[in-house]
Design a protein around this motif. Structure first.
Motif, PDB file in Angstrom:
ATOM      1  N   GLY A 191       0.807  -1.220   0.000  1.00  0.00           N
ATOM      2  CA  GLY A 191       0.000   0.000   0.000  1.00  0.00           C
ATOM      3  C   GLY A 191       0.844   1.276   0.000  1.00  0.00           C
ATOM      4  N   THR A 192       2.112   1.190   0.335  1.00  0.00           N
ATOM      5  CA  THR A 192       2.955   2.394   0.431  1.00  0.00           C
ATOM      6  C   THR A 192       4.136   2.339  -0.544  1.00  0.00           C
ATOM      7  OG1 THR A 192       2.313   2.735   2.724  1.00  0.00           O
ATOM      8  CG2 THR A 192       4.342   3.798   2.031  1.00  0.00           C
ATOM      9  N   ALA A 193       4.757   1.171  -0.696  1.00  0.00           N
ATOM     10  CA  ALA A 193       5.850   1.047  -1.672  1.00  0.00           C
ATOM     11  C   ALA A 193       5.221   0.946  -3.066  1.00  0.00           C
ATOM     12  CB  ALA A 193       6.683  -0.184  -1.380  1.00  0.00           C
ATOM     13  N   THR A 194       5.803   1.627  -4.014  1.00  0.00           N
ATOM     14  CA  THR A 194       5.285   1.637  -5.386  1.00  0.00           C
ATOM     15  C   THR A 194       6.363   1.117  -6.341  1.00  0.00           C
ATOM     16  OG1 THR A 194       6.187   3.840  -5.720  1.00  0.00           O
ATOM     17  CG2 THR A 194       3.913   3.724  -4.920  1.00  0.00           C
ATOM     18  N   PRO A 195       5.987   0.759  -7.571  1.00  0.00           N
ATOM     19  CA  PRO A 195       7.001   0.391  -8.563  1.00  0.00           C
ATOM     20  C   PRO A 195       8.057   1.484  -8.734  1.00  0.00           C
ATOM     21  CG  PRO A 195       4.843  -0.287  -9.335  1.00  0.00           C
ATOM     22  CD  PRO A 195       4.608   0.512  -8.078  1.00  0.00           C
ATOM     23  N   LYS A 196       7.633   2.750  -8.705  1.00  0.00           N
ATOM     24  CA  LYS A 196       8.591   3.867  -8.861  1.00  0.00           C
ATOM     25  C   LYS A 196       9.588   3.890  -7.718  1.00  0.00           C
ATOM     26  CE  LYS A 196       6.877   7.628 -11.644  1.00  0.00           C
ATOM     27  NZ  LYS A 196       5.440   7.617 -11.897  1.00  0.00           N
ATOM     28  N   LEU A 197       9.098   3.656  -6.490  1.00  0.00           N
ATOM     29  CA  LEU A 197       9.982   3.677  -5.321  1.00  0.00           C
ATOM     30  C   LEU A 197      10.974   2.513  -5.403  1.00  0.00           C
ATOM     31  CD1 LEU A 197      10.743   4.852  -2.510  1.00  0.00           C
ATOM     32  CD2 LEU A 197       9.090   3.254  -1.511  1.00  0.00           C
ATOM     33  N   ALA A 198      10.452   1.306  -5.623  1.00  0.00           N
ATOM     34  CA  ALA A 198      11.327   0.123  -5.661  1.00  0.00           C
ATOM     35  C   ALA A 198      12.377   0.272  -6.762  1.00  0.00           C
ATOM     36  CB  ALA A 198      10.489  -1.136  -5.875  1.00  0.00           C
ATOM     37  N   ALA A 199      11.938   0.752  -7.931  1.00  0.00           N
ATOM     38  CA  ALA A 199      12.875   0.889  -9.058  1.00  0.00           C
ATOM     39  C   ALA A 199      13.935   1.938  -8.757  1.00  0.00           C
ATOM     40  CB  ALA A 199      12.110   1.250 -10.330  1.00  0.00           C
ATOM     41  N   ALA A 200      13.526   3.057  -8.139  1.00  0.00           N
ATOM     42  CA  ALA A 200      14.496   4.118  -7.835  1.00  0.00           C
ATOM     43  C   ALA A 200      15.554   3.605  -6.860  1.00  0.00           C
ATOM     44  CB  ALA A 200      13.775   5.341  -7.247  1.00  0.00           C
ATOM     45  N   VAL A 201      15.127   2.829  -5.881  1.00  0.00           N
ATOM     46  CA  VAL A 201      16.078   2.300  -4.890  1.00  0.00           C
ATOM     47  C   VAL A 201      17.033   1.311  -5.564  1.00  0.00           C
ATOM     48  CG1 VAL A 201      16.279   0.888  -2.804  1.00  0.00           C
ATOM     49  CG2 VAL A 201      14.528   2.686  -2.923  1.00  0.00           C
ATOM     50  N   GLY A 243       5.429  -4.658  -1.913  1.00  0.00           N
ATOM     51  CA  GLY A 243       4.594  -5.478  -1.022  1.00  0.00           C
ATOM     52  C   GLY A 243       3.289  -5.737  -1.746  1.00  0.00           C
ATOM     53  N   ILE A 244       2.999  -7.016  -2.040  1.00  0.00           N
ATOM     54  CA  ILE A 244       1.797  -7.303  -2.848  1.00  0.00           C
ATOM     55  C   ILE A 244       0.691  -7.974  -2.028  1.00  0.00           C
ATOM     56  CG2 ILE A 244       3.104  -7.400  -5.009  1.00  0.00           C
ATOM     57  CD1 ILE A 244       2.713 -10.527  -4.884  1.00  0.00           C
ATOM     58  N   ALA A 245       0.837  -7.960  -0.688  1.00  0.00           N
ATOM     59  CA  ALA A 245      -0.122  -8.686   0.164  1.00  0.00           C
ATOM     60  C   ALA A 245      -1.547  -8.169   0.043  1.00  0.00           C
ATOM     61  CB  ALA A 245       0.339  -8.608   1.616  1.00  0.00           C
ATOM     62  N   THR A 246      -1.711  -6.901  -0.302  1.00  0.00           N
ATOM     63  CA  THR A 246      -3.059  -6.348  -0.382  1.00  0.00           C
ATOM     64  C   THR A 246      -3.489  -6.139  -1.846  1.00  0.00           C
ATOM     65  OG1 THR A 246      -2.126  -4.127  -0.110  1.00  0.00           O
ATOM     66  CG2 THR A 246      -2.874  -5.220   1.869  1.00  0.00           C
ATOM     67  N   SER A 247      -2.739  -6.758  -2.763  1.00  0.00           N
ATOM     68  CA  SER A 247      -3.059  -6.641  -4.194  1.00  0.00           C
ATOM     69  C   SER A 247      -3.555  -7.986  -4.709  1.00  0.00           C
ATOM     70  CB  SER A 247      -1.808  -6.265  -4.994  1.00  0.00           C
ATOM     71  OG  SER A 247      -1.192  -5.128  -4.450  1.00  0.00           O
ATOM     72  N   THR A 248      -4.365  -7.967  -5.759  1.00  0.00           N
ATOM     73  CA  THR A 248      -4.739  -9.222  -6.411  1.00  0.00           C
ATOM     74  C   THR A 248      -3.537  -9.679  -7.246  1.00  0.00           C
ATOM     75  OG1 THR A 248      -5.517  -8.114  -8.393  1.00  0.00           O
ATOM     76  CG2 THR A 248      -7.146  -8.436  -6.616  1.00  0.00           C
ATOM     77  N   PRO A 249      -3.496 -10.964  -7.624  1.00  0.00           N
ATOM     78  CA  PRO A 249      -2.376 -11.420  -8.459  1.00  0.00           C
ATOM     79  C   PRO A 249      -2.241 -10.597  -9.745  1.00  0.00           C
ATOM     80  CG  PRO A 249      -3.576 -13.295  -7.592  1.00  0.00           C
ATOM     81  CD  PRO A 249      -4.363 -12.083  -7.196  1.00  0.00           C
ATOM     82  N   GLU A 250      -3.361 -10.180 -10.309  1.00  0.00           N
ATOM     83  CA  GLU A 250      -3.286  -9.382 -11.549  1.00  0.00           C
ATOM     84  C   GLU A 250      -2.673  -8.001 -11.288  1.00  0.00           C
ATOM     85  OE1 GLU A 250      -3.266 -10.184 -14.714  1.00  0.00           O
ATOM     86  OE2 GLU A 250      -3.427 -12.103 -13.690  1.00  0.00           O
ATOM     87  N   GLN A 251      -3.105  -7.385 -10.179  1.00  0.00           N
ATOM     88  CA  GLN A 251      -2.509  -6.083  -9.811  1.00  0.00           C
ATOM     89  C   GLN A 251      -1.014  -6.252  -9.545  1.00  0.00           C
ATOM     90  OE1 GLN A 251      -5.068  -5.354  -6.448  1.00  0.00           O
ATOM     91  NE2 GLN A 251      -6.397  -3.938  -7.574  1.00  0.00           N
ATOM     92  N   ALA A 252      -0.663  -7.338  -8.857  1.00  0.00           N
ATOM     93  CA  ALA A 252       0.747  -7.576  -8.524  1.00  0.00           C
ATOM     94  C   ALA A 252       1.574  -7.790  -9.793  1.00  0.00           C
ATOM     95  CB  ALA A 252       0.859  -8.773  -7.585  1.00  0.00           C
ATOM     96  N   ARG A 253       0.992  -8.537 -10.716  1.00  0.00           N
ATOM     97  CA  ARG A 253       1.687  -8.772 -11.992  1.00  0.00           C
ATOM     98  C   ARG A 253       1.982  -7.433 -12.682  1.00  0.00           C
ATOM     99  NH1 ARG A 253       1.493 -13.095 -15.653  1.00  0.00           N
ATOM    100  NH2 ARG A 253      -0.115 -14.131 -14.457  1.00  0.00           N
ATOM    101  N   ALA A 254       0.995  -6.542 -12.659  1.00  0.00           N
ATOM    102  CA  ALA A 254       1.175  -5.230 -13.300  1.00  0.00           C
ATOM    103  C   ALA A 254       2.243  -4.418 -12.552  1.00  0.00           C
ATOM    104  CB  ALA A 254      -0.155  -4.478 -13.319  1.00  0.00           C
ATOM    105  N   MET A 255       2.259  -4.527 -11.221  1.00  0.00           N
ATOM    106  CA  MET A 255       3.273  -3.788 -10.444  1.00  0.00           C
ATOM    107  C   MET A 255       4.683  -4.289 -10.776  1.00  0.00           C
ATOM    108  SD  MET A 255       1.323  -3.706  -6.779  1.00  0.00           S
ATOM    109  CE  MET A 255       2.640  -3.061  -5.760  1.00  0.00           C
TER     110      MET A 255
END
Ligand SMILES: Cc1cc2nc3c(=O)[nH]c(=O)nc-3n(C[C@H](O)[C@H](O)[C@H](O)COP(=O)(O)O)c2cc1C
Length: 352
Positions: free
Chosen positions: A23-33, A43-55
């Motif tokens: 809910g707080t870490a984003t693809p932009k954040l992870a990629a920048a780090v 963190g994909i615990a609150t995402s559906t598998p499809e949302q996680a795949r897109a992330m």
């Protein structure tokens, strides 16, 4: 001065991990780090598998560096209608303050990775460099399948017993999460006594008594803190709260305001927001739900569903007093800057 060898953890160029924060870490954040030389995490615990795949795909579009994808391995909630009704009734005055009534019933809103076959298949297919587990471990055959797909694995331990289970399961590294940590405490068994070990003690204990690389997590806010953990035997440090104020995080304005304010100095580990112990900045829901005589909140993530209903009613009126604003004890030490600058600063402080 501590000398860091990339071989200490998966060949990473620096011992700096941005914590997975659902809910707080984003693809932009992870990629920048990851681009800046750390290890970014989703963190994909609150995402559906499809949302996680897109992330995962979005993170890959920003960087070809490795990153970590994190899932929750909690036991599926044992539902009890009476407990849920009592909790909703307890929250009724708060709903009423927001001009709303509690929902009739609650739902088990986040599927555990333990029973999420689709998420498992998605990870096997997407093959992130690293997958990490929180709240427990998946079955050994699933861990083996991920490893056979070339994925490295990590899992959170809050004590030596959990660390031993992680080692026996064939996981590659242990995240030693101390009591200072922001967000959910990764404990496996909620009925077991929690010794509430500090990050420093836990790191030393696990470094001596297991053979796996140890990643320190909890209360680490700068390069000196990382260095101290490496000296205590950690192979790397995982920082969550330190990254929330980065512009790349998904934290909303109110969350950011709280972190910049006096509120940051008051965090509490509580079950009343989600049903599992998690550390966040103290707000009215925490104070109200922990009052003496309050009923027991339903298990994770059913309590979280009640909280989400309350938050949505409150936010419509511009009230953020019930929002989940996870943060660790180090929150007042958080610095606000783009993630790449923060990683560069951490590296510099670590070397100074
Ligand atoms: C906003 C927030 C969300 C978090 N979400 C997750 C998560 O989805 N998965 C996980 O394994 N840990 C999660 N954590 C815990 C972190 O992995 C880590 O243990 C913690 O941030 C370390 O303590 P610190 O916040 O003091 O740096 C979260 C922490 C925060 C602050």
């Amino acid at each position: 001065m501590v000398h860091y060898e990339p071989a200490r953890l998966f060949g990473l160029p620096t011992p700096i991990i941005q914590a997975p924060m659902a809910g707080t870490a984003t693809p932009k954040l992870a990629a920048a780090v990851s681009k800046a030389g750390g290890l970014g995490s989703l963190g994909i615990a609150t995402s559906t598998p499809e949302q996680a795949r897109a992330m995962i795909a979005e993170t890959r579009a920003f960087t070809d560096r490795p990153f970590n994808v994190n899932v929750f391995c909690h036991e599926t909630a044992a539902r009890d209608a009476a407990v849920e009704a009592a909790w909703l009734q307890h929250l009724a005055p708060l709903f009423s303050e927001c001009g709303a009534t509690p929902p009739e019933t609650l739902n088990d809103i986040y599927k555990s990775f333990l029973v999420d076959d689709e998420a498992f298949r998605m990870l096997l297919e997407m093959q992130p460099a690293i997958v990490s587990f929180h709240f427990g471990l998946p079955p050994v055959d699933r861990i083996r399948a991920l490893k056979e797909a070339g994925i490295r694995t990590m899992a959170t331990a809050t004590n030596l017993r959990e660390a031993k289970l992680i080692e026996e399961a064939g996981i590659d590294a242990i995240v030693a999460q101390g009591i200072e940590a922001g967000g959910h405490r990764g404990m496996f068994d909620l009925d077991a006594v929690d010794e509430r070990l500090s990050t420093g003690v836990l790191v030393q204990l696990l470094a001596r008594q297991t053979n796996l690389p140890i990643i320190a997590a909890g209360g680490i806010m700068d390069g000196k803190g990382i260095r101290a953990m490496l000296e205590l035997g950690a192979a790397a440090a995982q920082l969550g709260t330190a990254f929330i104020l980065c512009p790349e995080s998904a934290a909303n304005d109110n969350y950011r305001e709280s972190l910049r304010s006096e509120r940051a100095s008051s965090t509490r580990l509580t079950r009343v927001i989600s049903g599992r112990p998690a550390r966040g900045m103290v707000n009215r829901l925490i104070e109200y739900g922990e009052q003496e005589g309050s009923p027991t909140p339903p298990p994770y993530p059913v309590t979280y569903d009640a909280t989400k209903h309350l938050i949505s009613a409150a936010v419509k009126r511009g009230n953020h007093e019930f929002s989940a604003q996870w943060a660790g004890q180090g929150a007042p030490l958080a610095r606000e800057m783009p993630a790449a600058d923060l990683v560069a600063m951490l590296i510099k402080e670590l070397q100074d």
